[in-house]
Design a protein around this motif. Structure first.
Motif, PDB file in Angstrom:
ATOM      1  N   CYS A  49      30.770 191.226 -65.145  1.00 26.17           N
ATOM      2  CA  CYS A  49      30.396 189.843 -64.727  1.00 26.17           C
ATOM      3  C   CYS A  49      29.509 189.257 -65.712  1.00 26.17           C
ATOM      4  O   CYS A  49      28.655 189.660 -66.401  1.00 26.17           O
ATOM      5  N   TRP A  51      28.319 184.742 -66.808  1.00 27.15           N
ATOM      6  CA  TRP A  51      28.289 183.534 -66.806  1.00 27.15           C
ATOM      7  C   TRP A  51      28.570 182.650 -68.127  1.00 27.15           C
ATOM      8  O   TRP A  51      28.435 183.329 -69.183  1.00 27.15           O
ATOM      9  N   LYS A  65      35.993 183.353 -59.986  1.00 25.24           N
ATOM     10  CA  LYS A  65      34.793 182.348 -60.630  1.00 25.24           C
ATOM     11  C   LYS A  65      34.061 181.915 -59.278  1.00 25.24           C
ATOM     12  O   LYS A  65      34.528 181.634 -58.168  1.00 25.24           O
ATOM     13  N   ILE A  69      25.069 180.233 -57.211  1.00 27.48           N
ATOM     14  CA  ILE A  69      24.422 181.472 -56.833  1.00 27.48           C
ATOM     15  C   ILE A  69      23.254 181.405 -55.814  1.00 27.48           C
ATOM     16  O   ILE A  69      22.819 180.474 -55.263  1.00 27.48           O
ATOM     17  N   TYR A  85      27.534 175.880 -65.807  1.00 27.23           N
ATOM     18  CA  TYR A  85      28.064 177.241 -65.970  1.00 27.23           C
ATOM     19  C   TYR A  85      28.984 177.789 -64.729  1.00 27.23           C
ATOM     20  O   TYR A  85      28.911 176.924 -63.610  1.00 27.23           O
ATOM     21  N   SER A  86      29.921 178.720 -65.119  1.00 27.10           N
ATOM     22  CA  SER A  86      30.543 179.455 -63.594  1.00 27.10           C
ATOM     23  C   SER A  86      30.112 180.863 -64.064  1.00 27.10           C
ATOM     24  O   SER A  86      29.907 181.338 -65.077  1.00 27.10           O
ATOM     25  N   TYR A  87      30.182 181.570 -62.832  1.00 29.62           N
ATOM     26  CA  TYR A  87      29.893 183.003 -62.928  1.00 29.62           C
ATOM     27  C   TYR A  87      31.207 183.799 -62.804  1.00 29.62           C
ATOM     28  O   TYR A  87      32.034 183.405 -61.741  1.00 29.62           O
ATOM     29  N   TYR A 182      23.092 186.606 -56.384  1.00 26.55           N
ATOM     30  CA  TYR A 182      22.728 187.007 -57.868  1.00 26.55           C
ATOM     31  C   TYR A 182      21.816 188.077 -57.563  1.00 26.55           C
ATOM     32  O   TYR A 182      21.794 189.245 -58.282  1.00 26.55           O
ATOM     33  N   PHE A 347      19.768 181.269 -67.469  1.00 25.60           N
ATOM     34  CA  PHE A 347      21.052 181.525 -67.930  1.00 25.60           C
ATOM     35  C   PHE A 347      21.109 181.452 -69.516  1.00 25.60           C
ATOM     36  O   PHE A 347      21.311 182.277 -70.479  1.00 25.60           O
TER      37      PHE A 347
END
Length: 380
Positions: A49, A51, A65, A69, A85-87, A182, A347
């Motif tokens: 995983c 970001w 995706k 969080i 961002y995308s996780y 998260y 991040f």
């Protein structure tokens, strides 16, 4: 017949990304390259995983995706959109299939399923003995990690990010499929830094992982009991199907692995110290280091020249010193950070892209006393 220019040992993330980088660079078109691994790499043995802003190099194999969080502790609860961002999550079986497929189509890279038994280096080559054969290479890139590599010294503590995870499926829709948990520190800490991590694949399927940052592993049943208790307490679930299980341990240390490199052997990935010390995140860290290693190879420079120490390495070292000294206080550090900062800032810092001014903002979000103590202890 068994002579190669380069031999890559291990077809995990670092080995496959290095082989793929060689495949895509004309410098290596006339080089003979061997990729060795004891496994066929056709099972889903782990999850990666990370970001990221926008689309990246792994987009073709991203499995899922998330745009939000969830972080929870004793006195903080945040559910936050993380745009821009995308996780993202990648299943290892998709990663292996994609990169091995590209490698198997190449004319100069050979994948062999054999386990390494021994390495012997001379002035002109390295001999690799496997379970079935002997190969020689001018340069070796070894991704096989052993904790003994870092345990023979006292200067840097060696912690582990260790975990057990279950992918469960429920009859009713109970998960928020748009949000990653998260870190959930609402579980008993028991003198360690312990949290739950939840990746919902859908509203009735999720990976639930019990994770610790500490120096010792737990008995297997202790991880599983904790997962069962969490599922019961948070989701009020007694009945569910366990689809998959995963377990692992990632080193968390500021130790400089370069002392293990030789003139012809270069350790890569986790074995080369490429996992970010403070988080254990390895995939993106590896992806960022592969181009630097490729340039060293092409320029004919000593492979030890690729340095990992920078200001973020120093920050990570202090963080690990603090965790090593008082592991049970880890949750307070993370709670302080997430209470004070937006996740986008966290991040950016963990991506090592912040300015000095932003570093100061991040550092000020941490509890002061333990870090000041660790700083002066390193100085004197």
């Amino acid at each position: 017949m068994n002579e190669y220019d380069y031999i890559i040992i291990g077809a995990g993330a670092s080995g496959l990304l290095l082989a793929d980088a060689m495949l895509n660079d004309s410098f290596f078109d006339n080089k003979k390259i061997l990729l060795l691994d004891k496994d066929a790499k056709n099972t889903n043995d782990r999850t990666w995983c990370f970001w990221e802003e926008g689309n990246g190099q792994f987009e073709a194999i991203v499995h899922k995706k998330w745009d939000a969080i969830h972080f929870q502790g004793d006195d903080v609860l945040k559910r936050t959109n993380i745009s821009p961002y995308s996780y993202k999550m990648i299943s290892s079986v998709d990663f292996y299939k994609y990169y091995l497929g590209r490698i198997k189509e190449s004319s100069n890279i050979t994948f062999v399923q054999e386990g390494m038994v021994d390495l012997n280096e001379s002035a002109t080559e390295v001999t690799v003995k496997t379970t079935n054969n002997t190969y020689s290479g001018k340069f070796i890139f070894n991704s096989l990690f052993d904790y003994k590599m870092a345990m023979g010294q006292k200067k840097y503590p060696v912690l582990q990010q260790h975990f057990v995870g279950w992918v469960i499926k429920t009859e009713k829709p109970i998960f928020n499929a748009s949000e990653v948990t998260y870190m959930d520190f609402s579980i008993p800490q028991k003198g360690n830094t312990r949290f739950m991590y939840v990746l919902p694949y859908s509203n009735n399927t999720a990976l639930i992982e019990y994770t610790l940052f500490s120096d010792k592993l737990l008995p297997k049943e202790e991880y599983e009991v904790a997962i069962k208790e969490y599922i019961l307490n948070r989701f009020k679930l007694e009945t569910y199907e366990i689809i998959e299980k995963e377990a692992g341990s990632i080193p968390m240390t500021a130790y400089d692995f370069r002392e293990h490199h030789t003139n012809r052997i270069r350790y890569i990935g986790t074995a080369g110290g490429w996992a970010k010390p403070s988080t254990g995140y390895t995939l993106m860290s590896t992806a960022n280091k592969i181009p630097k290693l490729i340039e060293l190879i092409k320029q004919g420079k000593p492979l030890q020249k690729m340095k990992l120490k920078n200001k973020f390495w120093f920050y990570d070292m202090l963080f690990l010193d603090v965790l090593h000294h008082n592991n049970g206080n880890g949750h307070a550090i993370f709670e302080s950070i997430f209470k004070s900062l937006k996740p986008q800032m966290v991040f950016k810092f963990l991506d090592e892209k912040t300015s000095l001014k932003e570093d100061i903002v991040y550092i000020n979000s941490c509890p002061k006393a333990p870090f000041i103590k660790a700083f002066f202890k390193r100085l004197f």
